[in-house]
Scaffold this active site. Structure first.
Site, mmCIF file in Angstrom:
data_model
loop_
_atom_site.group_PDB
_atom_site.id
_atom_site.type_symbol
_atom_site.label_atom_id
_atom_site.label_comp_id
_atom_site.label_asym_id
_atom_site.label_seq_id
_atom_site.Cartn_x
_atom_site.Cartn_y
_atom_site.Cartn_z
ATOM 1 N N SER A 1 -12.183 3.200 9.058
ATOM 2 C CA SER A 1 -11.578 2.103 9.096
ATOM 3 C C SER A 1 -12.513 1.348 10.060
ATOM 4 O O SER A 1 -13.003 1.831 11.231
ATOM 5 C CB SER A 1 -9.920 1.937 9.451
ATOM 6 O OG SER A 1 -9.598 0.737 9.900
ATOM 7 N N TYR B 1 -3.019 5.311 14.656
ATOM 8 C CA TYR B 1 -4.187 5.130 13.642
ATOM 9 C C TYR B 1 -5.460 4.949 14.160
ATOM 10 O O TYR B 1 -6.289 5.538 13.630
ATOM 11 C CB TYR B 1 -3.650 3.783 12.897
ATOM 12 C CG TYR B 1 -4.292 3.705 11.783
ATOM 13 C CD1 TYR B 1 -4.189 4.123 10.256
ATOM 14 C CD2 TYR B 1 -5.567 2.707 11.587
ATOM 15 C CE1 TYR B 1 -4.994 3.927 9.195
ATOM 16 C CE2 TYR B 1 -6.222 2.348 10.603
ATOM 17 C CZ TYR B 1 -5.951 2.846 9.379
ATOM 18 O OH TYR B 1 -6.539 2.576 8.175
HETATM 19 P P1 NAD Z 1 -2.372 4.262 -0.008
HETATM 20 O O1 NAD Z 1 -1.314 4.304 0.519
HETATM 21 O O2 NAD Z 1 -2.524 3.631 -1.511
HETATM 22 O O3 NAD Z 1 -3.016 5.729 -0.474
HETATM 23 C C1 NAD Z 1 -3.022 6.532 0.705
HETATM 24 C C2 NAD Z 1 -2.870 7.995 0.003
HETATM 25 O O4 NAD Z 1 -2.541 8.915 0.544
HETATM 26 C C3 NAD Z 1 -1.323 8.163 -1.313
HETATM 27 O O5 NAD Z 1 -1.623 8.432 -2.534
HETATM 28 C C4 NAD Z 1 -0.636 9.093 -0.287
HETATM 29 O O6 NAD Z 1 0.408 9.850 -1.152
HETATM 30 C C5 NAD Z 1 -1.630 9.971 0.050
HETATM 31 N N1 NAD Z 1 -0.833 10.760 1.210
HETATM 32 C C6 NAD Z 1 -0.033 10.439 2.215
HETATM 33 N N2 NAD Z 1 0.380 11.340 3.161
HETATM 34 C C7 NAD Z 1 -0.224 12.485 2.616
HETATM 35 C C8 NAD Z 1 0.082 13.795 2.701
HETATM 36 N N3 NAD Z 1 0.525 14.065 4.058
HETATM 37 N N4 NAD Z 1 -0.664 14.903 2.209
HETATM 38 C C9 NAD Z 1 -1.338 14.212 1.136
HETATM 39 N N5 NAD Z 1 -1.725 13.115 0.800
HETATM 40 C C10 NAD Z 1 -1.022 12.025 1.415
HETATM 41 O O7 NAD Z 1 -3.550 3.753 1.053
HETATM 42 P P2 NAD Z 1 -4.971 3.144 0.951
HETATM 43 O O8 NAD Z 1 -5.092 2.004 1.550
HETATM 44 O O9 NAD Z 1 -5.656 3.502 -0.397
HETATM 45 O O10 NAD Z 1 -5.724 4.085 2.263
HETATM 46 C C11 NAD Z 1 -6.687 5.296 1.803
HETATM 47 C C12 NAD Z 1 -7.385 5.478 3.061
HETATM 48 O O11 NAD Z 1 -8.312 4.354 3.545
HETATM 49 C C13 NAD Z 1 -6.547 5.648 4.617
HETATM 50 O O12 NAD Z 1 -7.105 6.767 5.190
HETATM 51 C C14 NAD Z 1 -6.759 4.594 5.427
HETATM 52 O O13 NAD Z 1 -6.287 4.607 6.581
HETATM 53 C C15 NAD Z 1 -7.967 3.960 4.984
HETATM 54 N N6 NAD Z 1 -8.108 2.552 5.023
HETATM 55 C C16 NAD Z 1 -7.354 1.767 4.403
HETATM 56 C C17 NAD Z 1 -7.555 0.288 4.475
HETATM 57 C C18 NAD Z 1 -6.560 -0.825 3.864
HETATM 58 O O14 NAD Z 1 -6.730 -1.818 4.240
HETATM 59 N N7 NAD Z 1 -5.956 -0.405 3.024
HETATM 60 C C19 NAD Z 1 -8.465 -0.211 5.513
HETATM 61 C C20 NAD Z 1 -9.249 0.727 6.296
HETATM 62 C C21 NAD Z 1 -9.043 2.066 5.879
#
Ligand code: NAD
Length: 269
Positions: free
Chosen positions: A151, A164
């Site tokens: 991130s 985080y």
């Molecule tokens: P999201 O909530 O849409 O997806 C996250 C997924 O992880 C979900 O399907 C959830 O069920 C799964 N998950 C959660 N806990 C879990 C566990 N204990 N075991 C297995 N699976 C688990 O989120 P996203 O926005 O797609 O984020 C995905 C990644 O991208 C994350 O690591 C997040 O930190 C990173 N990220 C997101 C953003 C953003 O703005 N959305 C920005 C930077 C980084």
């Protein structure tokens, strides 16, 4: 005589021949954690479209099954925060995407200690264990691509997101350490560092921050999240997936230990 050979080939030798075309992951096996939603779903879908066989790993069994069915892949129902269950794992994959993650917004003095360690297990220890499980097979085959979904908060901090920020900064170090050890075996390791991406995770974050600051959700989006971005919109998950496909490809073999921001210019200032 000096031995110029490394497990990755002779030093100074040209690129391996028979490379796939740019954008092709034909015949590769990929594992995407958190693949049931958001960025992970977009990566799983894009990898499959590029020719990879994809395993969708997620705690959301129905979601993983749904995405896997839609791309002709497999689902793996797993709680990645249960790190002890991953100690004896062996993964036979060419591409590993450590993507599963959650957000929790709380001032430091109120941040629940259990929640802090839970988030570090899910977002730092689990990636370590999956990398550890995947490397032996990658080393045997002389090819591997590890993508760690970090991130912008893996590079700079943000208030109220201590777990985080700590987990993502740790992931940056893990990714670089993996790059150093894997390089001689044809394994690259990189971080992707998105800004705010349109996904359920960000929707929850906007709601949490609106509550914390006592303002409306639109105000959080415009006045907090996008205030300092040059491009005034959220990143789309398929934009992140396009970068992931590139980094997973044969042509990205010299990109390793790097961190790629995709934040609409937010970190340029
Ligand atoms: P999201 O909530 O849409 O997806 C996250 C997924 O992880 C979900 O399907 C959830 O069920 C799964 N998950 C959660 N806990 C879990 C566990 N204990 N075991 C297995 N699976 C688990 O989120 P996203 O926005 O797609 O984020 C995905 C990644 O991208 C994350 O690591 C997040 O930190 C990173 N990220 C997101 C953003 C953003 O703005 N959305 C920005 C930077 C980084």
């Amino acid at each position: 005589m000096t031995d110029l050979h490394t497990p990755g080939g002779a030093v100074g030798s040209p690129q391996p021949t028979g490379r796939r075309a740019v954008g092709s992951l034909d015949g590769r096996r990929a594992l995407v954690t958190g693949g049931a939603s958001g960025i992970g779903q977009a990566c799983a879908t894009a990898f499959a479209a590029a020719g990879a066989h994809v395993t969708v790993a997620d705690i959301d069994a129905d979601g993983a099954q749904r995405v896997a069915a839609s791309i002709g892949g497999e689902a793996w129902h797993v709680d990645l925060a249960d790190t002890a269950s991953l100690h004896d794992l062996r993964l036979d994959v060419d591409i590993l995407v450590n993507n599963a993650g959650i957000q929790h917004v709380r001032p430091l003095e109120e941040f629940e200690p259990d929640r802090f360690s839970f988030m570090l297990r899910l977002m730092l220890e689990a990636p370590f264990l999956l990398i550890r499980a995947a490397l032996p097979g990658m080393y045997e085959r002389g090819f591997g691509r590890i993508l760690n979904m970090s991130s912008v908060h893996g590079l700079v901090a943000s208030p109220y997101k201590s777990a985080y920020v700590a987990a993502k900064h740790g992931l940056e170090g893990l990714s670089k350490a993996t790059a150093l050890e894997g390089g001689a075996h044809g394994v690259t390791s990189n971080c992707i560092n998105p800004g705010y991406v349109r996904s359920p995770l960000v929707e929850k974050q906007i709601a949490d921050q609106a509550k914390l600051h006592g303002i409306g959700e639109d105000e959080v989006l415009e006045g907090v999240l996008l205030a300092e971005a040059a491009v005034k919109r959220l990143v789309e998950p398929d934009e992140v997936a396009a970068l992931a496909v590139f980094l997973a490809g044969d042509g990205a073999g010299m990109i390793s230990g790097a961190s790629y921001t995709m934040d609409g210019g937010w970190s340029a200032r």
